[in-house]
Design an enzyme around this catalytic site. Sequence first.
Site, PDB file in Angstrom:
ATOM      1  CB  CYS A  87      -0.800  -0.040   1.131  1.00 46.54           C
ATOM      2  SG  CYS A  87       0.208   0.234   2.878  1.00 46.54           S
ATOM      3  CB  CYS A  98       1.198   4.742   7.488  1.00 46.62           C
ATOM      4  SG  CYS A  98      -0.478   4.917   6.352  1.00 46.62           S
ATOM      5  CG  HIS A 157      -0.802  -4.253  16.079  1.00 47.46           C
ATOM      6  ND1 HIS A 157      -0.275  -3.019  15.284  1.00 47.46           N
ATOM      7  CD2 HIS A 157      -0.382  -5.237  14.900  1.00 47.46           C
ATOM      8  CE1 HIS A 157       0.144  -3.143  14.085  1.00 47.46           C
ATOM      9  NE2 HIS A 157      -0.064  -4.390  13.826  1.00 47.46           N
ATOM     10  CD  GLU A 161      -2.650   1.101  13.460  1.00 49.88           C
ATOM     11  OE1 GLU A 161      -3.751   1.807  13.487  1.00 49.88           O
ATOM     12  OE2 GLU A 161      -2.301   0.268  12.450  1.00 49.88           O
ATOM     13  CB  SER A 178       1.583  -8.818   8.593  1.00 43.04           C
ATOM     14  OG  SER A 178       0.542  -8.288   7.704  1.00 43.04           O
ATOM     15  CB  SER A 179      -2.505  -6.774  12.106  1.00 48.48           C
ATOM     16  OG  SER A 179      -3.999  -6.638  12.258  1.00 48.48           O
ATOM     17  CG  ASN A 180      -2.613  -6.072   6.081  1.00 53.89           C
ATOM     18  OD1 ASN A 180      -2.491  -6.449   4.841  1.00 53.89           O
ATOM     19  ND2 ASN A 180      -1.154  -5.523   6.591  1.00 53.89           N
ATOM     20  CB  SER A 182       3.834  -5.119   5.109  1.00 51.83           C
ATOM     21  OG  SER A 182       3.333  -6.226   5.686  1.00 51.83           O
TER      22      SER A 182
END
Length: 314
Positions: free
Chosen positions: A14, A98, A126, A128, A224-226, A269
């Site tokens: 992204c 980001c 996490h 973030e 990687s959460s997503n 990512s």
Amino acid sequence: MDKRVLLAKPRGYCAGVDRAVVTVEKALEQYGAPVYVRKEIVHNKHVVETLSARGAIFVDETDEVPEGALVVFSAHGVSPAVHQEAASRSLRTIDATCPLVTKVHNEAKRFAREDYDILLIGHEGHEEVEGTQGEAPEHIQLVDTAEDVDKVEVRDPSKVVWLSQTTLSVDETMVRVRQLKERFPDLQEPPSDDICYATSNRQTAVKTMAPECDLVLVVGSKNSSNSVRLVEVALQAGARASYLIDYAREVDEAWLDGVTTVGVTSGASVPDILVMDLLKHLAERGYGQVEEITTANEKIAFALPRELRKDMVR
């Protein structure tokens, strides 16, 4: 039936990840190795290994960086305390957070100033979430599970707002929001969508192709959460099986037994070279026919951190 691959688009990098990775590459070019990076710049094993080989040194905390050295903050964002600690050790910093994460930080600061109770939907531990919580620790309560919804205590039920981690599953988040609204009917929405466009776009693409897939392979790292969410979304949307892999070599041959349609996607990512490696691996096993399933065209790009747009002031 012919064996085939359905390839999700959008997938992979992204704009925020691209910006963060390029930030470390440019910092190495401009200032030479070593460049220190607090935490993984993005949650991807291959990216971290590649940058390490070029002279990036990944550390867990700022106190591991030698005084006066250059440190890059990861795409996931950091709390004000981390900025203060870096300043106290005279570190030169480049913030690769980001812009969509920064937006959530700004929302948290604004609602804290207005004295709201903020319910942050996200995963405990996490990076973030830790960064966002650090903006207003006395105002923010983390809501991760359904049990957390019952534990929330607010001072004034008419002054409550929810925010979310940017990389969650859109559907799961809305389940949590509905549960919170049952307790707090006056719960306010974030001023704009917190879940980032890339996360929701990748989930939509997977939802579209999953019902046709016997197997969905998601390229991405376990932290990687997503990427982890994409596996869940694939299964919820009707894929018979779904697995998360870092590399093509991790594909278990048994997964392909009796499979005619393989769906392939990657987390935000993940560099596309890893997806191409997987397609090659599948082609060698008879899955040579590839059809791209496009649900959105992403044209978003973010400018590099300002320190890299001019010579950093020494």
